[in-house]
Design a protein around this motif. Structure first.
Motif, mmCIF file in Angstrom:
data_model
loop_
_atom_site.group_PDB
_atom_site.id
_atom_site.type_symbol
_atom_site.label_atom_id
_atom_site.label_comp_id
_atom_site.label_asym_id
_atom_site.label_seq_id
_atom_site.Cartn_x
_atom_site.Cartn_y
_atom_site.Cartn_z
ATOM 1 N N ILE A 1 41.527 140.056 40.032
ATOM 2 C CA ILE A 1 42.675 139.217 40.516
ATOM 3 C C ILE A 1 43.373 139.633 41.769
ATOM 4 O O ILE A 1 43.522 139.100 42.655
ATOM 5 N N THR A 2 43.897 140.872 41.700
ATOM 6 C CA THR A 2 44.614 141.501 42.625
ATOM 7 C C THR A 2 43.821 141.790 43.991
ATOM 8 O O THR A 2 44.341 141.698 45.141
ATOM 9 N N ALA A 3 42.522 141.893 43.848
ATOM 10 C CA ALA A 3 41.533 141.987 44.876
ATOM 11 C C ALA A 3 41.676 140.658 46.016
ATOM 12 O O ALA A 3 41.430 140.590 47.177
ATOM 13 N N VAL A 4 41.954 139.555 45.324
ATOM 14 C CA VAL A 4 42.098 138.440 45.920
ATOM 15 C C VAL A 4 43.429 138.046 45.962
ATOM 16 O O VAL A 4 44.037 137.507 47.409
ATOM 17 N N TYR A 5 44.505 138.144 45.245
ATOM 18 C CA TYR A 5 45.834 137.670 45.400
ATOM 19 C C TYR A 5 46.884 138.738 45.652
ATOM 20 O O TYR A 5 48.180 138.490 45.709
ATOM 21 N N GLY A 6 46.544 140.158 45.686
ATOM 22 C CA GLY A 6 47.414 141.189 45.829
ATOM 23 C C GLY A 6 47.987 141.548 44.610
ATOM 24 O O GLY A 6 47.563 141.067 43.525
ATOM 25 N N GLN A 7 48.785 142.461 44.537
ATOM 26 C CA GLN A 7 49.249 143.000 43.055
ATOM 27 C C GLN A 7 50.251 141.989 42.548
ATOM 28 O O GLN A 7 51.477 141.632 43.147
ATOM 29 N N LEU A 8 50.104 141.800 41.376
ATOM 30 C CA LEU A 8 50.664 140.865 40.297
ATOM 31 C C LEU A 8 50.720 141.186 39.114
ATOM 32 O O LEU A 8 50.550 141.178 38.121
ATOM 33 N N PRO A 9 51.714 142.381 39.048
ATOM 34 C CA PRO A 9 51.956 143.268 37.765
ATOM 35 C C PRO A 9 52.681 142.466 36.775
ATOM 36 O O PRO A 9 53.312 141.692 36.733
ATOM 37 N N VAL A 10 51.888 142.679 35.280
ATOM 38 C CA VAL A 10 52.175 142.104 34.117
ATOM 39 C C VAL A 10 51.916 143.148 33.038
ATOM 40 O O VAL A 10 51.100 144.314 33.413
ATOM 41 N N ALA A 11 52.585 143.359 31.879
ATOM 42 C CA ALA A 11 52.461 144.092 30.880
ATOM 43 C C ALA A 11 51.736 143.044 29.867
ATOM 44 O O ALA A 11 52.007 141.975 29.464
ATOM 45 N N VAL A 12 50.713 143.826 29.377
ATOM 46 C CA VAL A 12 49.893 143.044 28.043
ATOM 47 C C VAL A 12 50.057 143.909 26.759
ATOM 48 O O VAL A 12 50.134 144.924 26.774
ATOM 49 N N ARG A 13 50.232 143.062 25.922
ATOM 50 C CA ARG A 13 50.348 143.516 24.543
ATOM 51 C C ARG A 13 49.385 142.969 23.826
ATOM 52 O O ARG A 13 49.014 141.706 23.736
ATOM 53 N N LEU A 14 48.612 143.845 23.185
ATOM 54 C CA LEU A 14 47.146 143.286 22.532
ATOM 55 C C LEU A 14 46.846 143.670 21.019
ATOM 56 O O LEU A 14 46.976 144.960 20.917
ATOM 57 N N ASN A 15 46.979 142.950 20.057
ATOM 58 C CA ASN A 15 46.520 142.975 18.960
ATOM 59 C C ASN A 15 45.093 142.847 18.618
ATOM 60 O O ASN A 15 44.695 141.644 18.449
ATOM 61 N N LYS A 16 44.219 143.783 18.423
ATOM 62 C CA LYS A 16 42.743 143.362 18.272
ATOM 63 C C LYS A 16 42.192 143.308 16.998
ATOM 64 O O LYS A 16 42.569 143.828 15.772
ATOM 65 N N VAL A 17 41.812 142.096 16.662
ATOM 66 C CA VAL A 17 41.209 141.662 15.421
ATOM 67 C C VAL A 17 39.783 141.485 15.365
ATOM 68 O O VAL A 17 38.830 141.857 14.277
ATOM 69 N N ILE A 18 39.349 141.069 16.467
ATOM 70 C CA ILE A 18 37.787 141.061 17.082
ATOM 71 C C ILE A 18 37.244 142.545 16.927
ATOM 72 O O ILE A 18 37.787 143.179 17.965
ATOM 73 N N PRO A 19 36.104 142.671 16.175
ATOM 74 C CA PRO A 19 35.702 143.942 16.149
ATOM 75 C C PRO A 19 34.999 144.287 17.626
ATOM 76 O O PRO A 19 34.663 143.502 18.404
#
Length: 268
Positions: A66-84
């Motif tokens: 994404i950033t290679a095209v649009y530049g730095q667009l910082p986000v925070a990701v919170r992920l709860n894995k259920v799928i193995p």
């Protein structure tokens, strides 16, 4: 947001490509097994996950694309894995697809679906499908997707608890020159005839994976006692069975749930 898993109802690996990928033809179907993911605006790009992730993973690859095209667009990701993880169910690809959607929405980029696909294919072969379709035929390396509707099924997915490397499977499997009868597969699935479906399901990766991991073959053989329509998904190690009867599905789920990681799902 929910990052939904997929299963492969067919996977024909047609030929290697100069770019290191393979040309495939696959019928994919999303199911209601999902990771939970939240993406918010932030000063830096961060990932907080309830399981250890490799330093380079599908989320970091998607963000870099994404950033290679649009530049730095910082986000925070919170992920709860259920799928193995490493299970042939495309959990990581689903996470990457949802990150693309989330960054587009949070920063009001107005990406077209074609622009999202171009980013997705930089991340992995399953990501373009995970962007938009509940079911579809995927060709090329997976970037060409023809959406369709397959109807309602119940699935029981079993996972032996270890990961299988897609890279290893692609590098060592033997190609099957027999063309895939995709239209027949779609026809029998839409008719909900499990016996007919069982003769049309196909995954070219099974022979190699079964030879290296006999536990996966044993899972499929056991699933076959509950439904004739069963297959390994993707490069494994997950195996699923298809059902049209809730009672039959519940019986399979109860049997496997006492033995291995098991999910009862429905087609989206």
């Amino acid at each position: 947001m929910k990052s939904y898993a997929k299963i492969n109802l067919s996977l024909h690996v047609k030929s290697p490509r100069p770019d290191g990928y393979h040309n495939i033809e696959s019928l994919m179907q999303k199911v209601d097994l999902a990771d939970e993911m939240a993406v918010t605006l932030s000063d830096t790009f961060t990932i907080l996950c309830d399981r250890p992730l490799p330093e380079v993973n599908t989320l970091t690859k998607a963000y870099d694309a994404i950033t290679a095209v649009y530049g730095q667009l910082p986000v925070a990701v919170r992920l709860n894995k259920v799928i193995p993880m490493g299970s042939g169910l495309a959990g990581g690809s689903a996470n990457a697809a949802d990150l693309i959607h989330a960054v587009d929405a949070l920063y009001h980029l107005g990406m077209t679906m074609e622009e999202k696909r171009r980013i997705a294919v930089e991340v992995g072969a399953d990501v373009p499908f995970m962007l938009e379709s509940h079911a579809g035929i995927c060709e090329g390396i997976g970037e060409r997707v023809r959406p369709l509707s397959l109807g309602d099924y119940i699935g029981v997915i079993v996972n032996p608890g270890f990961e299988v490397s897609s890279k290893d499977v692609y590098e060592h499997m033997s190609l099957n020159p027999q063309p895939l009868s995709m239209e027949r597969l779609i026809e029998v699935i839409q008719k909900r005839d499990l016996d007919a479906v069982s003769t049309a399901l196909r995954n070219d990766m099974e022979p190699y994976v079964f030879s290296r991991y006999p536990q996966v073959k044993a899972l499929k053989d056991t699933m076959g006692r509950f439904t004739p329509a069963c297959l390994m998904s993707g490069s494994g190690a997950s195996v699923y069975g298809l059902f049209v009867d809730e009672g039959a599905a519940e019986g399979a789920y109860r049997y496997f749930a006492d033995r291995v990681c098991t999910f009862k799902v429905k087609f989206l």
